[in-house]
Design an enzyme around this catalytic site. Structure first.
Site, PDB file in Angstrom:
ATOM      1  N   SER C  20       0.827  -1.214   0.000  1.00 10.92           N
ATOM      2  CA  SER C  20       0.000   0.000   0.000  1.00 10.92           C
ATOM      3  C   SER C  20       0.860   1.262   0.000  1.00 10.92           C
ATOM      4  CB  SER C  20      -0.897  -0.001   1.237  1.00 10.92           C
ATOM      5  OG  SER C  20      -1.646   1.191   1.289  1.00 10.92           O
ATOM      6  N   ILE C  70       4.368  11.160   3.814  1.00  7.87           N
ATOM      7  CA  ILE C  70       3.303  11.576   2.906  1.00  7.87           C
ATOM      8  C   ILE C  70       2.140  12.139   3.730  1.00  7.87           C
ATOM      9  CG2 ILE C  70       1.703  10.793   1.089  1.00  7.87           C
ATOM     10  CD1 ILE C  70       4.745  10.620   0.376  1.00  7.87           C
ATOM     11  N   GLY C  71       1.980  11.608   4.915  1.00  6.66           N
ATOM     12  CA  GLY C  71       0.904  12.108   5.766  1.00  6.66           C
ATOM     13  C   GLY C  71      -0.443  11.556   5.359  1.00  6.66           C
ATOM     14  N   ASN C  98      -6.466  -0.857   1.590  1.00  5.09           N
ATOM     15  CA  ASN C  98      -5.771  -0.518   2.831  1.00  5.09           C
ATOM     16  C   ASN C  98      -6.519   0.631   3.496  1.00  5.09           C
ATOM     17  OD1 ASN C  98      -3.553   1.355   4.156  1.00  5.09           O
ATOM     18  ND2 ASN C  98      -2.613  -0.676   4.084  1.00  5.09           N
ATOM     19  N   CYS C 129      -1.148   4.225  12.284  1.00  3.05           N
ATOM     20  CA  CYS C 129      -1.584   5.618  12.362  1.00  3.05           C
ATOM     21  C   CYS C 129      -1.687   6.065  13.817  1.00  3.05           C
ATOM     22  CB  CYS C 129      -2.958   5.782  11.726  1.00  3.05           C
ATOM     23  SG  CYS C 129      -3.041   5.055  10.105  1.00  3.05           S
ATOM     24  N   ASN C 191       5.312  -2.467   8.344  1.00  2.91           N
ATOM     25  CA  ASN C 191       5.171  -1.111   7.877  1.00  2.91           C
ATOM     26  C   ASN C 191       6.541  -0.440   8.043  1.00  2.91           C
ATOM     27  OD1 ASN C 191       3.995   1.441   7.157  1.00  2.91           O
ATOM     28  ND2 ASN C 191       2.037   0.631   7.866  1.00  2.91           N
ATOM     29  N   GLY C 216      12.488   0.281   2.087  1.00  2.00           N
ATOM     30  CA  GLY C 216      13.492  -0.085   1.094  1.00  2.00           C
ATOM     31  C   GLY C 216      14.448  -1.156   1.590  1.00  2.00           C
TER      32      GLY C 216
END
Ligand SMILES: Cc1cc2nc3c(=O)[nH]c(=O)nc-3n(C[C@H](O)[C@H](O)[C@H](O)COP(=O)(O)OP(=O)(O)OC[C@H]3O[C@@H](n4cnc5c(N)ncnc54)[C@H](O)[C@@H]3O)c2cc1C
Ligand SMILES: Cc1cc2nc3c(=O)[nH]c(=O)nc-3n(C[C@H](O)[C@H](O)[C@H](O)COP(=O)(O)OP(=O)(O)OC[C@H]3O[C@@H](n4cnc5c(N)ncnc54)[C@H](O)[C@@H]3O)c2cc1C
Ligand SMILES: Cc1cc2nc3c(=O)[nH]c(=O)nc-3n(C[C@H](O)[C@H](O)[C@H](O)COP(=O)(O)O)c2cc1C
Ligand SMILES: Cc1cc2nc3c(=O)[nH]c(=O)nc-3n(C[C@H](O)[C@H](O)[C@H](O)COP(=O)(O)O)c2cc1C
Ligand code: FES
Ligand code: FES
Lengths: 258, 304, 304, 258
Positions: C20, C70-71, C98, C129, C191, C216
Site C-alpha cells: 500500500s 506523505i501524511g 488498505n 496511524c 510497515n 526499502g
C-alpha cells in the site's frame, strides 16, 4: 607489521577467462611489505552498496606492481571489472599471516580455483630461495579455460605443473588432490589454497603421510584487521581462530575440519 | 576552534569516539588511524570471564549495512587488564570500557573490578545482552531491568557511567529516562537493530545464530530519530551512534542533540573514518565561522 | 507448477502483491507492469474523508532506503469508490483496500462502508496511524489498541481481514498475537520504521514532518526477522513486507514463514519488480524441481 | 500517454563544462512519444545506493536520439558521468505534462542553470510550428563556462539569445529576469524553467504584465509516476499539486509561491 591504507592506480585489467580477471596496481608500499599468503582489503567503489571491503590474496608482486587475481562471484567483484588503467582503488594491506617461507624444503604447492592466486607470489619467492629442484605444483580448476593461462605462468617460472580439471579438459580428469599421493613422499611441506573440501582432503592426506601442511582459509571478513571478530573458524584445540589475524594461512592441524 | 566536549564529568578533546566492538582494543587500528587524535577509544565489550562467542558464520553484508552475531566474544576482564589495556596507556586518549553480563550481579562485579584501575576514563554499559535469569529478554528492552543494571553498576563504581541503549524498543524515551533516573551520567545510542538474513540456496540462516545485529549506514535514519527523541527526553548528555560514516553524518547527530558521536561499522571499510570526521568537524566550524562544537549541538531548527 | 496461495479465505494466483502507498491505485503502473499477473493489488491507504497530507518535502533518499512522510494523503473513500476502483474491475486481480483512521470508530465506519462494495477482495488495516484520542500514540504500538481496532473492523465487515503491523515495537509477537486474537484473518508486516534525516546546510529536518517512515532494502533484515518471529507466534497466514526487491528477497520471506509477500519501495525504482518476482518464483520452483510454492513457505532449516 | 521502461544504449557522453554533461541515448520509443517539458527517470546503475531513479528533463530529441543535460550535484549524477558509448542505461519515460505547444504566439522562453535543458527541445518544436519571428530566448547561469555552449546551440537554431551571468562573464551581469521586462510587452506566453527564486520572479513579472506564464518545477521524486505522492508543491487553490503528474510544467498561477 606494516599496514597501509592508500589509493593505488590501476595499471592493467586483464580478462583471463569468462569470469576471471587480473588487476595490476602500482602499489609500491604493499609491494615492499607483502609476504606470500597475505591479503589486501579492497574497496569496490564510492557507493555504500557494496558496503564492506573485499579480501583478495596478493597474487603477484613484481617490482612495485601488485596484482590481484579474482573471479566474479557477486556485486563487489562485478564492480571491480569496471576499473581500467588510470582509475584508482582504495586498498588496505598487506594483512594477515602468510605462508612459512623457510621451512625445510622440498615442498609442494597445491592450488584449486582462485586458491591459485597466492601461490604464484609464493612460487616466485621459492625460486629466490633456490633450495634445489622443487616437486611439481598441482593446480586444479573446473575447466581448461580457467586454468591454462595460469598454469602456463607457473611453467614459465620453471616449475613442473600438474593440472586437473573437473571436466577433463586439461590434465587429469578429476580432483587435483588425486595427484598429490604420488608426490607426498618426496616433500617435507605442503602449502595449499583452494576450496574447503579440497583443503580438508589435502590436510587428511598430509596427516596420514605425516607431512606438515599449511592451508590458506577464506571466511567472510568485515575488517581484515582483527577488530570485528567476524572471521572465525573453529580451532582443533577448541574455541576459534580469527582468519584475518591468525591466518589466512594456518597449520592444517590448527583447524577443526568439519 | 574548540572541538572539546564534556560527557558528564568526562572531558574529551573532540566528540569523535570509536563504537565498541568495531575498533578492537585500539591496537588493531594503530597503523591506519592516529589514535591520539580520537575523542575517546571505546574498546570491545568485556565480560568477567572470557567468552568464545558464536560459531561461524558471524557476519554477513546487507544493503548498506551488515549483520553480526559475534556473540560477545572477548578475552575476559583479567586478560583485558594485563594484555590489552597497558598498551593503550601510551596515548593521552581516554579509554572507555564497554561492559556486559548475564546478570545484574555480573555487571556490578565487573564495574567493581574496573573501578580502581588506572587508565580507564569511563564505563559504557551494554544493556542489549540477554538477561539469562529472565528467559533471555534483553536488559535493555525493559525499563525496570535497564534501571536495575544501571543502579547496580552505579553503586559499584565511581567512574563516569554511560549506559548504551538498545533500539529494539517501542519507546526509546522510556528507556532513556529509566537509566537516567537510575544514575547514568550519560546515555549512548543506538546499539544494533535485530535482523536476519537467509541463504536461499541452502535455505539456512546466513548467521549460525539465526538473528544478529544490524549496523551501518542502513540504520542511520532510525538511530538519528532515536537520538533526537532521547536527547529531548533526558538532561544527561547523549552520545549518538548508528551508521555514522562521514562528517555530514556526525553533524546530523550533533544537531539532533547528541553532544558526541561514535563511529562503528565505518571503521571496517574506512579505517580512518574517525580522524577524517575530526578534521571534517574542524573544517565545518571554520567554514561556518563558529568557535565551538557546542554551537552545533542541538542546533536543529524546526519550523512551527 | 502451482504459485497460488491462500490468505485465509482469499485465494491468490501467486504470492506477489503490491504494498500500500507504493503502487498508487494501480493505474499509475498500468503501462509499465502487467496488472493481471499480480497476486493482488493493495491500493494506497484510504480514509473516510479525503486528506491533503503533509507539506513538502515529503520524501528523501537514505542509504539503500528512503524516508517518507506523505501524511496519508488520499482521495477519501467516496472518490476512491467512484474514481479509482471501477477502473480496476477490468482485471481479475484481487483488489485489497488498505484502510486508516484517527479513531477506532473511523476504522469501523470505513470497514462498514466498504463491506458490500463489489470488487474488493479484502481489507488491510494500517494500524501504524496515530491514535488521536490517546495523544497520537500509534494504534499499532500497543497490543490493546491494536486489538481494539481489529475487533471493531472485524465486527463491521465480512471481508477477509489483514492487519498490518508496525515494526516500531519491542516485541512483534505480542502485537501479532493481539490482532490474531481479535479476529484478523491474516497479518502483514512490516510497515515502515520511524526515522529521520537532517539537512546540515540549513540545519533543518529533511522532512517537513521531521520524522518519517524508513522503507526499502535497508530495512529488509529487520523485516525478515520480524516476519520469522511473527510467523512462529501465530497460526493465521503472515504476509511479508520490507525491502523486497528481487526474487531472492521474496524467497527469504517465504522461507521465513510468510505465505505471501508485498513489494513496496522497489516499485518506485523498478516499476516491474512485482512481475519480475512472479517470473523468478516460477523459475525457482522449476529449477528446484518443486511443484508448489507452498513447499517453499516456512522451509527455513535451522541446525540445532 | 505512452510510458516505457527500457534499457537504452549510450551514444555519446559530452562534458560541456566542469560539472555539466550531456548524455545521448539511442531511445527510439522515448523519441517518438516525448513532448517538450516532459522528463525521464534514470536508474544510475545496478547498485542499491543510490536507490531511487533520478529525474531529468528531456533536453533534445533528434531523430531517435534523446539527450539529457545534467549537472553533477551528488552521487547519482556522479555515477552517470562514468557512462560511455555502448553502455546501457535503464530509463522510464517520457513522463509528466510538458509545455503548452499551441498557445497563441509569440512566446518567450526563459531558462536558468540546468533549467535550460528542456528549453532546447521546446525551441526546436517552436521552430517546426513556424509561427513567425520569435522574441529572444533568455538564458542565465552562474558563469560563461556553464552557458556559452548551450547559448550557441540556440543561436544556431536561429533564435536571438540574450544571456545573463551572475559574474558578468557572459552577457548581462546579473539576473536573467532583469532582461525580461523589456520583452514582456511583445509576448503572449512565457515559458520558464530554472531555480525556484527565478521562476517566482518571472511569475510575478508576468502576473503584473498579465502575460500567461508556465513554469517547470523540480521536487524530490521517488517514482515519477504519480504513485508515491512525494513530489508535492503547494497549490494556490489550497492543497497540493503533484509535480510528476500535474506537472512538471504548471501554470504559474496554479502554484502557491512561497
Ligand atoms: C583471505 C581471503 C583471500 C581471498 N582471495 C581471493 C582471491 O585471490 N581471488 C578471489 O577471486 N577471491 C578471493 N577471496 C574471496 C573473495 O573475497 C570473495 O569472492 C569476494 O569477497 C566476493 O565479493 P562479491 O561482492 O563479488 O560477492 P558477494 O556478492 O559478497 O557474494 C557472492 C557469493 O560469494 C560468497 N562469498 C562472499 N565473500 C566470501 C568469502 N570471503 N568467503 C567465502 N564466500 C564468500 C557469498 O556468500 C555469496 O554466496 C578471498 C577471500 C579471503 C577471505
Ligand atoms: C522533473 C525534473 C527534471 C529535472 N531535470 C534536470 C535536468 O535536466 N538536468 C539536471 O541536471 N537536473 C535535473 N533535475 C534535477 C536532478 O534530478 C537532480 O539534480 C538529481 O536527481 C540529483 O541527483 P544526485 O544523486 O546527483 O544528487 P543527490 O545526492 O541526490 O542530491 C544532491 C543535492 O541535490 C539536491 N537534490 C536532489 N534531487 C533534487 C531534486 N529533484 N530537486 C531539488 N534538489 C534536489 C539534494 O537535496 C542534495 O542537496 C530535474 C529534476 C526534476 C524533478
Ligand atoms: C561486529 C560488531 C561488534 C559489536 N560489538 C559490540 C560490543 O561488544 N558492545 C557494544 O555495546 N556494542 C557492540 N556493537 C555495536 C556498535 O558499537 C554500535 O552500537 C552499532 O554497530 C551501531 O553503530 P554503527 O552503525 O556505526 O556500526 C558491535 C557492532 C558490530 C558491528
Ligand atoms: C511512499 C510510501 C507510502 C506508503 N503509504 C502507505 C499506506 O498508505 N498504508 C500503509 O499501510 N503502508 C504504507 N506504506 C508502507 C508500505 O506499504 C510498506 O509497508 C513499507 O514501505 C515497507 O516495505 P518496502 O520496504 O518494500 O517499501 C507506504 C510506504 C511508502 C514508501
Ligand atoms: S575480519 Fe574482522 S576480525 Fe577478522
Ligand atoms: S514522484 Fe511519486 S508521485 Fe510524483
Amino acid at each position: 607489521m606494516a599496514e597501509f591504507q592508500e589509493k593505488y592506480t590501476v595499471l592493467r585489467q586483464e580478462q583471463l577467462a569468462d569470469d576471471i580477471f587480473r588487476l595490476s596496481l602500482d602499489a609500491p608500499k604493499i609491494a615492499a611489505a607483502a609476504q606470500p599468503g597475505q591479503f589486501v582489503m579492497v574497496r569496490t567503489g564510492e557507493s555504500l552498496d557494496p558496503l564492506l571491503r573485499r579480501p583478495f590474496s596478493i597474487h603477484k608482486v613484481i617490482g612495485e606492481t601488485v596484482a590481484l587475481l579474482y573471479k566474479v562471484v557477486g556485486k563487489g567483484t562485478r564492480v571491480l571489472t569496471s576499473l581500467g588503467p588510470g582509475d584508482s582503488v582504495d586498498v588496505v594491506g598487506p594483512l594477515g599471516r602468510g605462508f612459512d617461507l623457510d621451512g625445510p624444503g622440498p615442498r609442494c604447492l597445491v592450488g584449486g580455483g582462485m586458491g591459485i592466486a597466492p601461490l604464484y607470489f609464493l612460487a616466485r619467492q621459492i625460486l629466490q630461495q633456490d633450495t634445489g629442484p622443487n616437486p611439481p605444483i598441482l593446480l586444479g580448476a573446473r575447466t581448461r579455460a580457467e586454468l591454462q593461462v595460469l598454469a602456463d605462468e607457473f611453467t614459465e617460472l620453471g616449475f613442473v605443473v600438474l593440472t586437473a580439471t573437473d571436466d577433463g579438459s586439461l590434465g587429469h580428469h578429476g580432483l587435483v588432490t588425486e595427484l598429490l599421493d604420488d608426490i607426498l613422499h618426496r616433500v617435507r611441506l605442503v602449502q595449499v589454497c583452494g576450496p574447503v573440501p579440497m583443503m580438508r582432503t589435502v590436510a587428511r592426506q598430509c596427516d596420514r603421510a605425516r607431512v606438515p601442511c599449511q592451508v590458506s582459509l577464506e571466511t567472510h571478513m568485515a575488517c581484515g584487521l582483527g577488530a570485528c571478530l567476524g572471521c572465525t573458524c573453529p580451532a582443533r584445540e577448541g574455541g576459534y581462530k580469527h582468519v584475518c589475524k591468525d591466518g589466512p594461512v594456518l597449520s592444517a592441524d590448527e583447524v577443526a575440519w568439519i | 576552534m574548540d572541538l572539546s566536549v564534556n560527557i558528564g564529568p568526562l572531558r574529551l578533546q573532540n566528540p569523535v569516539m570509536t563504537a565498541s566492538g568495531t575498533f578492537g582494543y585500539g591496537r588493531e587500528f594503530a597503523e591506519l588511524t592516529d589514535l591520539s587524535r580520537l575523542g575517546a577509544i571505546i574498546v570491545k565489550g568485556i565480560s568477567l570471564a572470557p567468552r568464545p562467542g558464536n560459531p561461524p558464520p558471524r557476519i554477513i553484508e546487507t544493503a548498506c549495512g551488515m549483520l553480526n552475531a559475534i556473540g560477545l566474544e572477548n578475552v575476559g576482564v583479567e586478560r583485558f587488564l594485563t594484555e590489552k589495556l597497558p598498551w593503550l596507556h601510551q596515548f593521552a586518549t581516554p579509554v572507555i570500557v564497554n561492559i556486559l553480563g548475564d546478570s545484574v550481579e555480573e555487571y556490578a562485579a565487573l564495574a567493581a573490578r574496573l573501578n580502581d584501575v588506572e587508565g580507564i576514563a569511563a564505563l559504557e554499559v551494554n544493556i542489549s545482552c540477554p538477561n539469562v535469569k529472565r528467559g533471555g529478554v534483553a536488559f535493555g528492552t525493559v525499563p525496570e531491568t535497564a534501571a536495575e543494571v544501571t543502579r547496580a553498576v552505579r553503586a559499584a563504581t565511581s567512574l563516569p557511567l554511560i549506559v548504551k541503549l538498545s533500539p529494539n524498543v517501542t519507546d526509546i524515551t522510556l528507556m532513556a529516562r529509566a537509566v537516567e533516573g537510575a544514575g547514568a551520567d550519560a546515555i549512548s545510542l543506538i546499539n544494533t537493530l535485530l535482523g536476519m538474513a537467509i541463504d536461499t540456496r541452502s535455505r539456512k540462516p546466513r548467521l549460525a545464530n539465526v538473528v544478529g545485529g544490524l549496523s551501518g549506514p542502513a540504520i542511520k535514519p532510525v538511530a538519528l530519530r532515536m537520538v533526537w527523541q532521547a536527547a529531548a527526553a533526558v538532561s544527561v548528555p547523549v552520545i549518538g551512534i548508528g551508521g555514522i560514516t562521514t562528517t555530514e553524518d556526525a553533524l546530523e547527530f550533533l544537531m539532533a542533540g547528541a553532544c558526541a558521536i561514535q563511529v562503528g561499522t565505518a571503521n571496517f571499510f574506512q579505517p580512518n573514518a574517525t580522524t577524517t570526521i575530526v578534521d571534517g568537524l574542524a573544517a565545518y566550524l571554520e567554514q561556518q565561522s563558529l568557535t565551538s562544537i557546542s554551537q552545533v549541538v542541538n542546533s536543529l531548527r524546526i519550523d512551527t
